[in-house]
Design a protein around this motif. Structure first.
Motif, PDB file in Angstrom:
ATOM      1  N   PRO A 199       0.818  -1.234   0.000  1.00 57.34           N
ATOM      2  CA  PRO A 199       0.000   0.000   0.000  1.00 57.34           C
ATOM      3  C   PRO A 199       0.842   1.270   0.000  1.00 57.34           C
ATOM      4  N   VAL A 200       1.951   1.224   0.738  1.00 57.08           N
ATOM      5  CA  VAL A 200       2.821   2.400   0.766  1.00 57.08           C
ATOM      6  C   VAL A 200       3.443   2.627  -0.607  1.00 57.08           C
ATOM      7  N   ALA A 201       3.923   1.559  -1.191  1.00 61.68           N
ATOM      8  CA  ALA A 201       4.518   1.686  -2.526  1.00 61.68           C
ATOM      9  C   ALA A 201       3.499   2.194  -3.539  1.00 61.68           C
ATOM     10  N   ALA A 202       2.299   1.670  -3.460  1.00 68.37           N
ATOM     11  CA  ALA A 202       1.258   2.101  -4.397  1.00 68.37           C
ATOM     12  C   ALA A 202       0.930   3.574  -4.206  1.00 68.37           C
ATOM     13  N   ALA A 203       0.821   3.985  -2.929  1.00 70.45           N
ATOM     14  CA  ALA A 203       0.486   5.385  -2.671  1.00 70.45           C
ATOM     15  C   ALA A 203       1.608   6.314  -3.119  1.00 70.45           C
ATOM     16  N   ALA A 204       2.847   5.937  -2.814  1.00 69.67           N
ATOM     17  CA  ALA A 204       3.978   6.786  -3.198  1.00 69.67           C
ATOM     18  C   ALA A 204       4.101   6.883  -4.713  1.00 69.67           C
ATOM     19  N   CYS A 205       3.995   5.759  -5.381  1.00 65.32           N
ATOM     20  CA  CYS A 205       4.103   5.768  -6.849  1.00 65.32           C
ATOM     21  C   CYS A 205       2.939   6.532  -7.475  1.00 65.32           C
ATOM     22  N   GLY A 206       1.749   6.340  -6.918  1.00 58.66           N
ATOM     23  CA  GLY A 206       0.605   7.071  -7.449  1.00 58.66           C
ATOM     24  C   GLY A 206       0.739   8.564  -7.251  1.00 58.66           C
ATOM     25  N   CYS A 207       1.272   8.955  -6.106  1.00 55.79           N
ATOM     26  CA  CYS A 207       1.460  10.380  -5.837  1.00 55.79           C
ATOM     27  C   CYS A 207       2.467  10.982  -6.806  1.00 55.79           C
ATOM     28  N   PHE A 208       3.545  10.273  -7.044  1.00 58.95           N
ATOM     29  CA  PHE A 208       4.541  10.818  -7.978  1.00 58.95           C
ATOM     30  C   PHE A 208       3.993  10.870  -9.398  1.00 58.95           C
ATOM     31  N   THR A 209       3.223   9.873  -9.775  1.00 61.22           N
ATOM     32  CA  THR A 209       2.605   9.902 -11.100  1.00 61.22           C
ATOM     33  C   THR A 209       1.696  11.113 -11.241  1.00 61.22           C
ATOM     34  N   MET A 210       0.941  11.415 -10.187  1.00 61.62           N
ATOM     35  CA  MET A 210       0.074  12.593 -10.221  1.00 61.62           C
ATOM     36  C   MET A 210       0.901  13.870 -10.344  1.00 61.62           C
ATOM     37  N   LEU A 211       2.003  13.917  -9.616  1.00 62.43           N
ATOM     38  CA  LEU A 211       2.868  15.090  -9.701  1.00 62.43           C
ATOM     39  C   LEU A 211       3.423  15.262 -11.109  1.00 62.43           C
ATOM     40  N   TYR A 212       3.860  14.156 -11.702  1.00 56.31           N
ATOM     41  CA  TYR A 212       4.413  14.261 -13.060  1.00 56.31           C
ATOM     42  C   TYR A 212       3.344  14.713 -14.055  1.00 56.31           C
ATOM     43  N   ALA A 213       2.142  14.202 -13.862  1.00 56.03           N
ATOM     44  CA  ALA A 213       1.071  14.561 -14.793  1.00 56.03           C
ATOM     45  C   ALA A 213       0.696  16.027 -14.693  1.00 56.03           C
ATOM     46  N   THR A 214       0.863  16.612 -13.510  1.00 51.92           N
ATOM     47  CA  THR A 214       0.418  17.987 -13.311  1.00 51.92           C
ATOM     48  C   THR A 214       1.558  18.996 -13.297  1.00 51.92           C
ATOM     49  N   MET A 215       2.750  18.567 -12.934  1.00 49.95           N
ATOM     50  CA  MET A 215       3.883  19.499 -12.838  1.00 49.95           C
ATOM     51  C   MET A 215       5.065  19.005 -13.661  1.00 49.95           C
ATOM     52  N   ARG A 216       4.787  18.394 -14.772  1.00 47.97           N
ATOM     53  CA  ARG A 216       5.810  17.746 -15.590  1.00 47.97           C
ATOM     54  C   ARG A 216       7.029  18.623 -15.860  1.00 47.97           C
ATOM     55  N   SER A 217       6.786  19.847 -16.273  1.00 48.16           N
ATOM     56  CA  SER A 217       7.878  20.686 -16.754  1.00 48.16           C
ATOM     57  C   SER A 217       8.894  21.023 -15.673  1.00 48.16           C
ATOM     58  N   GLU A 218       8.533  20.892 -14.393  1.00 52.96           N
ATOM     59  CA  GLU A 218       9.415  21.313 -13.308  1.00 52.96           C
ATOM     60  C   GLU A 218      10.061  20.152 -12.569  1.00 52.96           C
ATOM     61  N   LEU A 219       9.842  18.931 -13.016  1.00 53.71           N
ATOM     62  CA  LEU A 219      10.294  17.766 -12.241  1.00 53.71           C
ATOM     63  C   LEU A 219      11.264  16.896 -13.026  1.00 53.71           C
ATOM     64  N   LYS A 220      12.120  17.503 -13.793  1.00 53.33           N
ATOM     65  CA  LYS A 220      13.057  16.735 -14.610  1.00 53.33           C
ATOM     66  C   LYS A 220      14.017  15.917 -13.755  1.00 53.33           C
ATOM     67  N   LEU A 221      14.724  16.574 -12.871  1.00 52.35           N
ATOM     68  CA  LEU A 221      15.713  15.877 -12.050  1.00 52.35           C
ATOM     69  C   LEU A 221      15.049  14.963 -11.034  1.00 52.35           C
ATOM     70  N   GLN A 222      13.884  15.378 -10.525  1.00 53.13           N
ATOM     71  CA  GLN A 222      13.162  14.523  -9.580  1.00 53.13           C
ATOM     72  C   GLN A 222      12.695  13.247 -10.259  1.00 53.13           C
ATOM     73  N   LEU A 223      12.264  13.363 -11.504  1.00 52.87           N
ATOM     74  CA  LEU A 223      11.847  12.170 -12.237  1.00 52.87           C
ATOM     75  C   LEU A 223      13.022  11.229 -12.441  1.00 52.87           C
ATOM     76  N   GLU A 224      14.170  11.781 -12.762  1.00 50.65           N
ATOM     77  CA  GLU A 224      15.353  10.935 -12.950  1.00 50.65           C
ATOM     78  C   GLU A 224      15.687  10.184 -11.670  1.00 50.65           C
ATOM     79  N   MET A 225      15.674  10.877 -10.544  1.00 53.16           N
ATOM     80  CA  MET A 225      15.983  10.218  -9.277  1.00 53.16           C
ATOM     81  C   MET A 225      14.943   9.168  -8.930  1.00 53.16           C
ATOM     82  N   PHE A 226      13.681   9.498  -9.097  1.00 54.28           N
ATOM     83  CA  PHE A 226      12.622   8.547  -8.740  1.00 54.28           C
ATOM     84  C   PHE A 226      12.690   7.306  -9.634  1.00 54.28           C
ATOM     85  N   MET A 227      12.964   7.511 -10.894  1.00 53.93           N
ATOM     86  CA  MET A 227      13.045   6.367 -11.799  1.00 53.93           C
ATOM     87  C   MET A 227      14.218   5.465 -11.443  1.00 53.93           C
ATOM     88  N   ARG A 228      15.377   6.058 -11.225  1.00 50.26           N
ATOM     89  CA  ARG A 228      16.589   5.266 -11.040  1.00 50.26           C
ATOM     90  C   ARG A 228      16.739   4.725  -9.623  1.00 50.26           C
TER      91      ARG A 228
END
Length: 1602
Positions: free
Chosen positions: A486-515
């Motif tokens: 449940p924690v993993a699902a919530a965290a991943c879902g939250c980040f997906t929501m952030l990327y969908a809404t704040m995509r242009s500002e989360l370049k480095l954060q996306l790289e860290m979260f992915m890797r």
């Protein structure tokens, strides 16, 4: 009036509620024995011992009640004193300055009679009851209910917001400080739940907006402590606590959103609030002054409106404080304390009123948001806290001995540290993390998501935006691999929501979260499987990790479905020289996770991995096709797949091909060429790679795409260069110079830049290189340090950054040299941070030693902070370093080891995240503008090239193991989609691979069907859904994208043949189309084979192959098939499924649509047909082999016909195949040979009319013939030359039909479509061959006559071949003398046509000479041969007359004298000699003189006349141009005349010789060609002429002339 009445009604309602609730509270209190005992004790002490009844006194017990009870009683009494005194006034808060506490009813009545009560006055008793330590749970609960009712019904009133703010803040503070005596746990929980409800409504009510930021934070903290303080709270209470926190957070977020939407800045709202405070304070000051004048020292002070927050614990009583526990943090926010009970009125409350905090806004929201983020990191923080007490080895990262623990002061300190109490078990931590994510999600959903449409989160909520970038993203990235699902699902879902809404500002954060999170979690299953053999964990742990992996994979799928995710990863990471190849890593991970372990069943993780790959494919598909359709996931779920059919067939490619390409790969048009060193050097143009990339960069559009593709190609080259450098720096540098990656004149700066920025370098090798003492390496080290920007960065953080690029070497001298360079660079960037560079060097060395000491498990006694400070005394230019600096450094190093970052598996650390946020501060954390549709297509080929192979392999595994038909169909659709994208990008090898994969399933299933049911294999196919689905997929790709098939055609045709054996491929699928008036001729050889099979009780056609193959054929199967009963209903249904599958496969379209194929694909199709037909040199081993050979031959010819405008691409291979068939033919005709011959003739006959004007310019340029279709009809007609290799027996059997077909071919194509010399040569040779066949000669001569009659079809290109063919018919006895004479007539027509052509104005001298030396010369020679050799007199005579006509009409050629001299020398003179010889032979027979002798002399007579006339016509030019050659020729002619006269017996011949000689002498002498008198220079000619004439007849002397 109406407003006043409504207000009065509201106040009446308020009074009624207050009265009722006060009554309930008092009643509840009096049920408590404590308050009853207090009342009796008070009476006893006042009036003495004994009861009141005994003493006879009438005592009011309320007078001796507890003061708290008296408060309620006074309140109730005040409601009805002198009527309802409920109106508020500017002096309603006067009681704030009254000072003291009312202890008697009279004083209270007095006071309340003097002024109206405020809202705070009414609520005060309830709040006192709530905070009292003496009240029990029921009493507190009843008081809470009263307050809750007031809040719920919005009954708080006041003259302005300031008065309301005071009330609502009193309520919030009282409830947050609520204390009561603990009784039963269940009842206590009920009271605590009521507290939570009141706190919710305190914030949620309209007046709740007036709470300050600190008030709101206190309320939230109180809610948190109620459910989490001791860790022993019930689950229900904990859930209630979290529910309250969510509600409060949601209201705070909504109010923040409303404030921002209302417009205006927070400064403006704060100014408005301060104005209200100033007015309120001014009014209070007036009241204060008035009260100071009227108040006497004996006046008891009024009790404060604001309740003191300091709890009082009575000794001996157990009190319950849900908010403040042992060690609780004191609130630091401003409080309004208007005095103490015993103090006189002061101005302090007024001053505090002026500084009353403004209503809450963004600070409260931000604090709650950070609090939620800290909950997410709580588990990680606890883990880190434990880790602080342990050391780790710098070599293997293993846990070591206990060391000094300390907070990470290297990072920015938390403004308001949290205290986590209670149970810190793993389950509790996970639950708390989940709640933290939910709490954060409240803000994200309420504020961020709603603002994302306007892309204004950063502008409207700047502080929250930074918190999201920093706190939230870091918290989400700290997710541990063993996190609960449940924690993993919530965290991943939250980040997906952030990327969908704040995509242009989360370049480095996306790289860290992915890797750091997603990719490792996706690969967790594989890692678990690899270590399962040695693992001792329980089964639940394995399931736990698998479920977490599923969640990570689902997140990847969701991200891949985002419109720009794939291109974002590829553009900004894989194409960036300074970034890791995130997209490539993701694809690699999904590919590895898509395949189940050996022997394992297909799992949900495998299916999700495939779905992730397909999601990427869909992204590519969306940008490469205009239409889309949906498909299901291979294992269920949504798998929207763009599977739309093409709008139409592709046009044939114009790319030329030379022969048959082995690979057949078409290069992408945009693919960069020139990967050679010279080409790369030219491309770099002297720039280093990073400058080159900057020069190629563009903001958007096609220019950006080109620049990124260049960057990607350069990145790959840099990786290769890094590999060379890792193996040997000495060899790696020259390699880079060769490719232009380093300049030819090597500089230290260029090498340093490569060492810092190039991907894939071995950090140990880099460290050794930088530590080398050689001069060049020392210069490289200096330049390397200068590349870093250490400005405004602490020493330890700068050192982390510096050491992150390489591993320190082991030698102390090398370490010292490197640190010296670092210290010099750091001091240069921060000259005020230390005394000098040496000071920075010493402290840096000390930091390295501390790091080794703290994290090396071999060090048992760890360095303490005091030791570290002592070690660095006096090292800052002789002075001490600031203690706070050393403490911060110590804490940073101890808690966060300086270690090399593993580029392949990065970990989250404070220093790494600090680098991320620092990059964000300088605007390096933004995605560029998303590409438009056209630009996206530029990346699709590269993206697809990475993903297609694992996708195809994974779908194949699912298809192989699936049994459900829906899954099979979905897999098929996925295959078709991948193939379509590959076709769009012209990736022929991909299409080949996909077709081969599906065809493998088809062939295996077809073989299985034949084995299962050899009599009716179609029934077995109907039962096999997998084979049917695979067949549909394979042929769907072949039909739709055949233009991109190369070697895959072999797999397709193999499938066709296997399906044909199942009986589902019709016989006419590959047949060549026929015209309406043309019927396909039956094969006569079949009749023979049928008779043979009938004799052996089997299929004749199939037994023939067994006979010629030398093997016995088992015809029992054929007999069983013949005796099969009618199929059952079930079998009919299965056969219908097979037929439906066959119809869906559209076998006929494979060949019918071959006209749409490109040149390469068409050539490969024909080659594949030849391969599928088998080796013609090997006899077929079975009936199926022979049937396959016939089928493939029909298909090849059908393809040739359908591509008649491009016959040159097909016919060479077809002819080669047919030639092999014909060459392998036995003495007996076979169906294959017969089909090959006549279908070839039919195809050629139909191909030729389509040749005109359809060949390319290249064809015309390469044509050696004069006609425009030189090459085209060469390939078509050349195919017929294979007939030259027919065995005599086979030729005899078929030549009559061959001649008829040739006759039809000539009549249809001769006039327009056969234009090359080679083509005519082929036709004429075949016609000439028919001249000797008894049944074929008539058709052959008919065809020849059609061409040569009237000479209209005779030209320079076909004259020689036609003349040769006509001569063959002259020689032939088939048809008698009449046909030979007709053939001579055709030769005459040929001569006339040639002469006419020579006379035409457009006939060049070169062409005229060519005709004269070629076709006309052959004609003259052949006619001379017929005249001298043919045994048939009529033919001889006609040949001589034709020759005479030919010679006399040749004047049109305007031939030179040497031509005629040669003609007489080589042709006519020998003709006279042959005639004379024939006459001599007759003379040698003695006296016998018969008709034959007369015929030969008659022929000789005609020859004499022919030669005489010809010589007279061309004597003048011969004499004029070559007198010396003329004399021998003239004399030779006279000698031949003399010989003929000598042997002649008939008078006609003798007379002809004498007359023609005399005529020649007279004419030549009169023309002064031959002298009749001696002249100078003509002696030889004169003497020779008259001597030769004298031999002919004595009368022939010069006198005949004179």
């Amino acid at each position: 009036m109406s407003n006043n009445k409504s207000s009065n009604n509201a106040m009446i309602s308020f009074a009624a509620i207050i009265n009722a609730e006060a009554s309930r509270v008092v009643a509840t209190m009096r049920q408590n024995s404590k308050y009853a005992i207090l009342a009796r004790q008070t009476m006893s002490s006042s009036y003495g011992s004994g009861s009141s009844a005994a003493s006879g006194l009438d005592i009011d017990e309320s007078l001796v009640d507890d003061p708290l009870v008296q408060e309620f009683m006074s309140l109730r009494r005040a409601l009805f004193v002198n009527g309802l005194m409920l109106e508020t006034s500017s002096s309603s808060a006067l009681g704030d300055f009254g000072g003291g506490s009312e202890s008697s009813r009279n004083n209270t009545n007095n006071k309340m009679g003097q002024q109206p009560l405020s809202c705070a006055d009414f609520i005060r008793p309830f709040l006192k009851c709530i905070v009292s330590v003496e009240t029990s749970g029921p009493i507190t609960s009843q008081a809470l209910s009263a307050v809750h009712k007031i809040l719920k019904r919005d009954l708080i009133f006041g003259s302005d917001d300031v008065e309301k703010a005071v009330v609502v803040r009193d309520i919030s503070e009282a409830v947050t400080m609520s204390r009561f005596e603990a009784t039963d746990p269940d009842h206590d929980d009920a009271v605590l739940c009521k507290i939570l409800h009141v706190l919710i409504d305190c914030v949620a009510c309209p007046s709740g907006r007036l709470l300050s930021d600190d008030d709101v934070c206190d309320v939230l903290q109180a809610c948190y402590r109620i459910g989490h303080q001791s860790g022993k709270e019930s689950g229900f209470l904990r859930h209630c606590s979290r529910h309250a926190m969510r509600e409060i957070a949601e209201h705070v977020a909504l109010r923040l959103k409303e404030n921002v939407a209302a417009g205006g800045s927070e400064d403006a709202r704060l100014a408005t609030w301060r104005d209200q405070l100033a007015k309120r304070a001014s009014a209070f000051e007036k009241l204060y002054d008035e009260k100071q004048r009227t108040t006497t020292p004996s006046t008891p002070p009024r009790s404060p409106h604001h309740i003191a927050i300091s709890p009082v614990n009575r000794e001996g009583n157990e009190s319950f404080d849900p908010v403040r526990g042992p060690g609780a943090i004191e609130d630091g926010g401003p409080k309004i304390d208007v005095g103490t009970p015993s103090s006189p009125p002061t101005r302090a409350p007024i001053e505090k009123l002026k500084s009353l905090p403004a209503p809450h806004a963004s600070p409260a929201a931000l604090e709650i948001f950070k609090f939620a983020c800290s909950l997410i990191e709580a588990s990680s923080s606890a883990t880190l806290g434990a880790a602080k007490q342990k050391s780790a080895s710098t070599s293997n990262n293993e846990n070591g001995e206990d060391g000094t623990g300390s907070g990470d002061s290297g990072e920015a300190p938390t403004e308001k540290p949290l205290v986590y109490g209670g149970d810190r078990s793993e389950e509790a931590e996970q639950s708390l993390m989940l709640f933290g994510i939910e709490l954060v999600g409240t803000f994200v959903e309420t504020i961020v998501v709603s603002s994302a449409t306007n892309n204004n989160v950063k502008n409207r909520y700047p502080e929250l935006f930074v918190a999201i970038q920093d706190d939230l993203c870091k918290a989400l990235t700290s997710l541990k691999p063993n996190a609960a699902p449940p924690v993993a699902a919530a965290a991943c879902g939250c980040f997906t929501m952030l990327y969908a809404t704040m995509r242009s500002e989360l370049k480095l954060q996306l790289e860290m979260f992915m890797r750091v999170v997603l990719i490792p979690l996706c690969a967790a299953g594989k890692n678990k499987a690899s270590s399962a053999a040695n693992a001792t964990s329980s089964n639940s742990a394995v399931t736990f990790n698998r479920e977490t992996q599923r969640i990570a994979l689902e997140t990847v799928v969701d991200l891949c479905r985002q419109p720009h995710f794939v291109t974002d990863c590829y553009m900004h990471f894989d194409c960036d020289l300074s970034k890791a190849c995130v997209f490539e890593e993701l694809v690699s991970t999904l590919s590895a996770s898509a395949f189940p372990a050996n022997g394992a069943r297909l799992s949900g993780a495998n299916a999700l991995s495939v779905e992730g790959l397909l999601a990427i494919v869909r992204t590519v598909s969306r940008s490469t096709t205009a239409e889309s359709s949906s498909a299901s996931s291979p294992l269920g779920g949504d798998s929207s797949m763009l599977l739309g059919e093409s709008n139409g067939k592709k046009k044939a490619s114009s790319t030329a091909t030379n022969g048959f390409s082995d690979d057949g790969i078409m290069k992408n048009e945009d693919e960069e060429e020139g990967d050679s060193p010279a080409a790369l050097r030219d491309e770099l143009r002297g720039l280093d790679p990073w400058e080159y990339v900057k020069a190629s960069a563009a903001p958007s559009g096609i220019a950006r795409a080109r620049g990124l593709r260049k960057s990607r190609a350069l990145k790959r080259r840099l990786v290769v260069a890094a590999e060379h450098f890792n193996r040997s720096p000495k060899k790696g540098i020259p390699y880079m110079q060769e490719y232009g990656l380093l300049p030819e004149n090597l500089t230290a700066k260029a090498v340093a830049k490569f060492l810092k920025l190039a991907p894939g370098l071995d950090k140990e090798v880099v460290g050794e290189y930088l530590g080398d003492p050689k001069d060049f390496q020392v210069e490289v080290l200096k330049e390397y340090a200068d590349l870093f920007n250490f400005e405004n960065v602490t020493l330890d953080k700068a050192l982390r950054t510096f050491l992150d690029g390489f591993k320190l070497p082991g030698e102390a001298q090398k370490i010292s040299r490197i640190l010296e360079a670092y210290a010099a660079r750091y001091f240069g960037a921060n000259p005020n941070s230390c005394a000098d560079a040496d000071s920075a060097y010493v402290l840096s060395y000390s930091i390295i030693m501390l790091n080794t000491d703290a994290h090396n498990k071999q060090v048992k006694k760890k360095m303490t902070l005091e030791q570290f400070i002592r070690n660095n005394r006096g090292t800052n230019g002789g002075k001490d370093w600031p203690k706070e600096t050393l403490v911060a450094i110590f804490d940073s190093i101890v808690t966060d080891e300086i270690r090399l970052t593993d580029d392949a598996a990065p970990k989250l650390s404070n220093s790494a995240w600090h680098d991320v946020m620092r990059a964000c501060e300088v605007d390096q954390g933004k995605f560029d503008a998303p590409p438009d549709e056209f630009e996206s297509r530029q990346y699709d080929a590269d993206v697809f090239s990475l993903v297609w192979a694992p996708t195809a392999a994974a779908v194949a595994v699912i298809f192989e193991r699936a049994t459900d038909e829906d899954v099979l169909e979905s897999s098929v659709e996925a295959f078709v989609a991948v193939a379509r994208i590959a076709s769009n990008h012209r990736m022929t090898d991909v299409v080949d691979h996909l077709v081969a994969t599906m065809c493998a399933f088809v062939t295996k299933g077809a073989q299985r069907a034949v084995e299962m049911n050899p009599l009716r294999p179609g029934v077995a196919l109907g039962e096999d859904a997998k084979t049917r689905s695979a067949a549909k997929a394979a042929f769907a790709v072949a039909n739709a994208h055949g233009d991109d098939l190369r070697r895959g055609w072999c797999n397709v045709l193999d499938c066709v043949l296997h399906m044909r054996r199942l009986g589902v491929v019709p016989d006419d699928v590959a047949a060549t189309p026929t015209d309406a008036e043309e019927e396909r001729e039956p094969i006569t050889s079949n009749n023979f084979i049928t008779r043979q099979k009938a004799a052996q009780s089997g299929s004749l056609f199939r037994s023939f192959s067994a006979l010629i193959g030398g093997s016995d054929y088992d015809y029992s199967l054929e007999e069983e098939k013949a005796r099969l009963p009618e199929p059952t209903e079930r079998e009919k249904a299965l056969l219908e499924k097979s037929d439906t599958c066959a119809r869906a496969c559209k076998f006929s379209n494979l060949f019918a649509d071959s006209k749409f194929l490109g040149k390469e694909s068409l050539a490969h199709l024909v080659a594949a047909l030849a391969w599928a037909a088998g080796d013609p040199a090997q006899p077929p081993q079975s009936a199926d082999d022979e049937d396959a050979a016939l089928f493939c031959l029909d298909a090849m010819l059908s393809v040739c016909y359908r591509n008649k405008d491009r016959a040159r691409l097909c016919l060479p291979r077809v002819v080669s195949h047919i030639k092999a068939i014909v060459g392998a033919a036995t003495q007996e005709p076979t169906p294959l040979v017969e089909r090959a011959i006549f279908e070839l003739l039919r195809v050629v006959r139909r191909v030729l009319p389509e040749q005109s004007g359809l060949q390319s310019h290249e064809d015309i340029a390469n044509s050696t013939a004069g006609g425009p279709n030189g090459i085209a009809d060469d390939h078509a007609i050349d195919a017929l030359r294979v007939l030259f290799s027919l065995e005599p027996q086979v030729a005899d059997a078929f030549f009559e039909r061959i001649a008829k077909s040739l006759n039809l071919l000539v009549r249809q194509c001769a006039s327009l479509h056969i234009k090359t010399a080679r083509g005519w040569d082929t036709i004429c040779k075949l016609l000439a061959a028919s001249s000797r066949h008894p049944k074929a000669s008539a058709s052959g001569f008919d065809a020849l006559s059609f061409v040569m009659e009237s000479g209209s079809n005779i030209n320079a290109s076909n004259a020689r071949a036609l003349i040769e063919c006509a001569c063959a018919f002259v020689d032939s006895n088939r048809g008698g003398e009449e046909r030979s004479i007709k053939a001579l007539s055709l030769l005459k027509d040929a001569n006339d046509a040639l002469c006419e052509r020579s006379r035409s104005a457009d006939c060049s001298n070169e062409l005229r000479s060519e005709i004269l030396a070629g076709a006309w010369g052959d004609l003259a020679k052949e006619l001379a041969r017929f005249a001298s050799e043919d045994e048939r007199s009529a033919v001889r005579d006609d040949a001589v007359l034709t020759l005479q006509h030919t010679l006399l009409s040749a004047e049109a050629f305007d031939a030179p004298a040497e031509h005629w001299l040669a003609l007489f020398h080589h042709t006519l003179t020998p003709l006279l000699k042959h005639a004379s010889e024939n006459v001599r032979q007759i003379a040698n027979d003695g006296d016998r003189y018969d008709d034959n002798s007369n015929a030969w002399e008659r022929t000789a007579t005609i020859i004499i006349a022919c030669v005489s006339k010809s010589f007279l016509q061309y004597a003048a030019p011969m004499k004029a141009e070559d007198p010396e050659a003329f004399a021998p020729t003239w004399l030779a002619v006279l000698d031949r005349f003399a010989e003929a006269k000598k042997y002649a017996k008939g008078e006609a011949l003798i007379e002809a010789v004498v007359e023609n000689a005399k005529n020649m002498a007279l004419v030549l002498c009169k023309q002064d060609i031959v002298p009749y008198a001696e002249e100078d220079g003509e002696e030889v000619l004169y003497v020779g002429t008259w001597q030769a004439l004298g031999k002919i007849h004595e009368s022939l002397t010069p006198a005949i002339v004179t």
